[in-house]
Design a protein around this motif. Structure first.
Motif, mmCIF file in Angstrom:
data_model
loop_
_atom_site.group_PDB
_atom_site.id
_atom_site.type_symbol
_atom_site.label_atom_id
_atom_site.label_comp_id
_atom_site.label_asym_id
_atom_site.label_seq_id
_atom_site.Cartn_x
_atom_site.Cartn_y
_atom_site.Cartn_z
ATOM 1 N N THR A 102 0.839 -1.250 -0.009
ATOM 2 C CA THR A 102 0.065 -0.087 -0.024
ATOM 3 C C THR A 102 0.719 1.314 -0.101
ATOM 4 O OG1 THR A 102 -0.090 -0.109 2.422
ATOM 5 C CG2 THR A 102 -2.072 -1.261 1.126
ATOM 6 N N ARG A 152 -12.865 -5.675 6.558
ATOM 7 C CA ARG A 152 -12.672 -6.602 5.459
ATOM 8 C C ARG A 152 -11.887 -7.884 6.084
ATOM 9 N NH1 ARG A 152 -8.939 -3.528 1.567
ATOM 10 N NH2 ARG A 152 -8.186 -2.687 3.650
ATOM 11 N N TYR A 158 -10.931 -5.044 -3.426
ATOM 12 C CA TYR A 158 -11.653 -4.061 -3.885
ATOM 13 C C TYR A 158 -12.828 -3.642 -3.037
ATOM 14 C CZ TYR A 158 -10.115 -5.514 -8.386
ATOM 15 O OH TYR A 158 -9.198 -6.039 -9.341
ATOM 16 N N SER A 185 -14.003 -1.980 0.853
ATOM 17 C CA SER A 185 -13.525 -0.962 1.862
ATOM 18 C C SER A 185 -13.958 -1.186 3.003
ATOM 19 C CB SER A 185 -13.582 0.365 1.166
ATOM 20 O OG SER A 185 -15.127 0.647 1.279
ATOM 21 N N ASP A 186 -13.277 -1.041 3.859
ATOM 22 C CA ASP A 186 -13.684 -1.060 5.594
ATOM 23 C C ASP A 186 -14.729 0.328 5.625
ATOM 24 O OD1 ASP A 186 -12.033 -3.095 6.547
ATOM 25 O OD2 ASP A 186 -10.236 -1.906 6.559
ATOM 26 N N GLU A 187 -14.469 1.248 4.921
ATOM 27 C CA GLU A 187 -15.615 2.232 5.070
ATOM 28 C C GLU A 187 -16.966 1.876 4.743
ATOM 29 O OE1 GLU A 187 -12.534 2.468 3.668
ATOM 30 O OE2 GLU A 187 -11.565 3.789 4.769
#
Length: 472
Positions: A52, A374, A412, A414-416
């Motif tokens: 990342t 995730r 792909y 997202s934690d949001e």
């Protein structure tokens, strides 16, 4: 080339990659660092990881050591920014995913070299504007002031199809998996031999009809009246709901992630939105099986999971209602209710225990899974995949759905988005009236009958008490 087993960890200054590559010559290893990309090649193994954040190509600070006795090669990579936290080092499929291509902005194809003539043409342009109609003037002013006029593409005729086959599965990427379904004992397939040719609208109609035909009022009333065991299932707490934040994947789970296919998806915002909705159904099925088996899968678990998931048994994934915010990243309450209503309906039709209260408990489990982010969602999906992979018929649903979902959730999702879904799902109410079977009336019958029996028992006790003195 073989992708080796590996694991990643980090310190304040470096990322440590531990690679299992037994019986190799350490002198032949080739290492390369390019910004966020790390590659390792030592015959017959090849490993490419995309982190990342950026790494530093520093031969002095970086190091590599090989232990012939254990077969592990340990590589220490220097972080470009000291103290930077590298996220998702345990999501192996995300690290293995190829680096996304960056699109460069296109430069203008026309360059204005001289604008002297434009001044002399202003008067002529103003004269032409006066002769325009009101609509034409609006368009002209919009172009001049760079206003955004609403535009709609004309609806085109559907493309001509030369085959009767219909696609299905994850992002509709699959066909041909049910060509010989009549020769297999696939008891959950509700489309029969038409699975390859049924259109999405036909699949949904057949699913709804099948659910209505199979709903058994007596079975539902029996489970509602004699709910002692149902209450135990509802009170059971899933181990993942109280999982600590510092847990790690097991070696078996890591191997499962390494066995996932290497894919890159081109997913539109609308498709991505629909995948989140279908994920809710998968987690609901997993929660139901976990509760009814106390997280100890039985030989009936594959059948239960596939029967509860409309995307499997009827090839009918979400959405089940028009989505108004599909491309905005927000989830409508109506579309979430419709998604869970589908899972509720199937939980009241097919499995052994059919209870609205049990379905509510499973929905609460789904919210707790999503709240774990995730990493926890991937763990649930890996367990689902493992259950289906060991079945000689239902493994097909792991091929066309779960393998891709395991990849998608790591690279792909997202934690949001999961946090947003968890917040909405935890307070979501699925009305019984939406399920279509008059559950309130059925439950009222049981309550009335229970109250009558209790009144009758009270009257009998009073009669006995009145008779006792006379007998004495």
């Amino acid at each position: 080339m073989i992708t080796p087993r590996f694991s990643c960890s980090q310190t304040e200054t470096s990322v440590v990659v531990s690679v299992y590559c037994p019986s190799v010559r350490a002198s032949d290893v080739e290492l390369n660092v390019d910004d966020t990309l790390f590659t390792l090649h030592i015959n017959p193994y090849f490993l490419r990881l995309n982190f990342t954040h950026a790494l530093q190509d520093d031969d002095e600070a970086s190091s590599a050591s090989y232990d012939p006795s254990s077969g592990y090669l340990t590589v220490s990579l220097t972080k470009a920014v000291r103290g930077q936290n590298f996220e998702d080092l345990d999501l192996l499929a995300k690290l293995l995913a190829p680096r996304k291509s960056e699109r460069t902005e296109e430069t203008p194809l026309i360059e204005v070299l001289d604008s002297q003539e434009s001044v002399s043409q202003d008067d002529e342009l103003a004269a032409r504007t006066e002769g325009l109609s009101l609509a034409d003037q609006e368009i002209f002013e919009a172009a001049e002031n760079d206003w955004q006029i609403k535009q709609e593409l004309p609806t085109s005729e559907p493309s001509l199809k030369t085959s009767v086959k219909q696609s299905y599965g994850f992002l509709n990427l699959y066909t041909g998996y049910f060509q010989h379904v009549e020769h297999t004992e696939n008891e959950v397939n509700e489309l029969g031999a038409d699975a390859e040719t049924s259109r999405p609208s036909e699949r949904r109609q057949r699913r709804l009809k099948h659910e209505n035909d199979k709903f058994d009022e007596e079975h539902y009333i029996a489970d509602f009246a004699d709910d002692e065991y149902i209450v135990e299932l509802c009170n059971w707490e899933h181990p993942f709901s109280s999982l600590e934040t510092d847990w790690s994947y097991t070696e078996e789970e890591k191997l499962s992630m390494l066995r996932l296919p290497r894919k890159e998806y081109l997913i539109s915002p609308v498709q991505n939105h629909h995948l989140y909705l279908t994920l809710l159904m998968l987690l609901f099925s997993y929660a139901y099986d976990s509760r009814t088996t106390q997280k100890d899968p039985t030989p009936e678990s594959p059948w239960t999971i596939c029967s509860l998931t409309a995307a499997f048994s009827a090839l009918d994934p979400a959405p089940y209602t028009p989505s108004r915010n599909s491309s905005s990243g927000h989830f409508d309450v109506d579309e979430l209710i419709a998604t869970f209503a589908t899972s509720y309906r199937r939980s009241l039709v097919f499995p052994l225990h059919r209870s609205y209260a049990l379905a509510e408990a499973c929905k609460a489990d789904v919210a707790s899974f999503l709240l774990g982010g995730r990493r926890l969602v991937v763990r649930c999906l890996l367990e689902l995949k493992d259950i289906l992979d060991h079945h000689d018929v239902y493994y097909v649903y792991s091929k066309i759905w779960l393998a891709d979902f395991c990849l998608w959730a790591q690279a792909y999702a997202s934690d949001e988005a999961f946090a947003q879904l968890a917040s909405v799902v935890s307070s979501l109410k699925v009305p019984k009236s939406l399920l279509g079977w008059d559950l309130d009336e059925l439950e009222a019958l049981v309550d009335d009958n229970t109250s009558r029996e209790s009144d009758s028992d009270d009257e009998s006790e009073d009669e006995v008490e009145q008779m006792l003195p006379a007998q004495i």
